[in-house]
Design an enzyme around this catalytic site. Structure first.
Site, mmCIF file in Angstrom:
data_model
loop_
_atom_site.group_PDB
_atom_site.id
_atom_site.type_symbol
_atom_site.label_atom_id
_atom_site.label_comp_id
_atom_site.label_asym_id
_atom_site.label_seq_id
_atom_site.Cartn_x
_atom_site.Cartn_y
_atom_site.Cartn_z
ATOM 1 N N SER A 1 0.768 -1.364 0.089
ATOM 2 C CA SER A 1 -0.061 0.005 0.018
ATOM 3 C C SER A 1 0.610 1.255 0.093
ATOM 4 C CB SER A 1 -1.195 -0.228 1.185
ATOM 5 O OG SER A 1 -1.975 1.057 1.081
ATOM 6 N N ASP B 1 -9.998 -4.999 -4.390
ATOM 7 C CA ASP B 1 -9.105 -4.308 -3.285
ATOM 8 C C ASP B 1 -10.312 -2.848 -3.063
ATOM 9 O OD1 ASP B 1 -7.630 -2.154 -2.115
ATOM 10 O OD2 ASP B 1 -5.936 -3.010 -3.049
ATOM 11 N N HIS C 1 -6.925 -6.013 0.066
ATOM 12 C CA HIS C 1 -5.903 -5.089 -0.048
ATOM 13 C C HIS C 1 -4.775 -5.253 0.807
ATOM 14 C CE1 HIS C 1 -3.931 -1.003 -0.213
ATOM 15 N NE2 HIS C 1 -3.925 -1.059 1.205
#
Length: 246
Positions: A97, A194, A224
């Site tokens: 991320s 996601d 995610h």
């Protein structure tokens, strides 16, 4: 006097001393090192020297995070990079991320970085851009723990500071402008589904970086936080393969 926050159990920075090949691993926005520890441990078990910094303002309290800027998060990563430089001849970076965003930043800035592994990296999140315009709201709901696998919890904040969202948006904008400076080998993992970072981010990264060696792979069984999800073993296997190959 500034308020002192204690670090949550499981959110601490981690270090593993190994050979002269280093891997810097970075967790994401509002998350903690807990999300990257399984990967860090796998890299260490393969013999590598590993550093997993806790990003400043993370792993304590969301009011602590609210006081930090993206420059603080970069500094946390750069300190980890320096720790590895003292021990290693070759350094790779792996990030989830915003950790992927920071990996891109490091690849843009440090030509010595040998390769990067991105997991659902973020360079443009429209929902976050919308949130930055909130005038009278200090905190919004949490974004953590987007995981498909049942009964798995990410150690992450239960609220997200709007001020911190402004910071990550600034970081993403800066990193996106310089994607053409990324030339090192790059391996990109992207979850098909996601709920935090739109999967098209990975496509944009793949197209805009200038790396001669680059690969993008879909994760079909994870949301995610893929490092704690159903594809964890697959991510570890492919990341280790990538490092040993390049």
């Amino acid at each position: 006097m500034a308020e002192q926050y204690t670090v949550l159990e499981g959110a601490e920075s981690f270090h593993f001393e190994g050979n002269r090949v280093g891997v810097l691993v970075s967790h994401g926005f509002t998350g903690t090192t807990q999300s990257m520890r399984p990967l860090g441990k796998a890299f260490a078990d393969a013999g590598y020297t590993v550093c997993g910094p806790r990003l400043k303002g993370h792993g304590t309290h969301y009011e602590d995070m609210e006081k930090t800027t993206f420059h603080d998060w970069i500094q946390s990563i750069e300190e980890g990079y320096q720790w590895l430089q003292k021990r290693c001849d070759t350094i790779y970076m792996c990030g989830l991320s915003m950790g992927g965003t920071l990996s891109l930043y490091m690849a843009e800035k440090y030509s010595g970085l040998k390769g990067i592994v991105l997991i659902n990296a973020a360079i443009e999140v429209p929902d976050m851009e919308t949130a930055t315009t909130m005038k009278d709201t200090r905190f919004i709901d949490a974004i953590g723990s987007d995981i498909k696998k049942p009964n798995v919890q990410e150690l992450a904040y239960e609220k997200t500071p709007v001020q911190s969202i402004r910071e990550i948006v600034g970081l993403m904008e800066q990193v996106r402008l310089d994607l053409n400076k990324v030339t090192c080998p790059t391996f990109i993992f992207v979850s098909n589904e996601d709920h935090v970072v739109p999967p098209y981010n990975s496509e944009v990264i793949y197209k805009e970086i200038q790396s001669e060696v680059k690969e993008i792979i879909s994760l079909k069984e994870s949301y995610h936080v893929a490092t704690l999800d159903n594809d964890q073993a697959y991510i570890i296997e492919k990341a280790l393969e990538f490092i040993s190959k390049h």
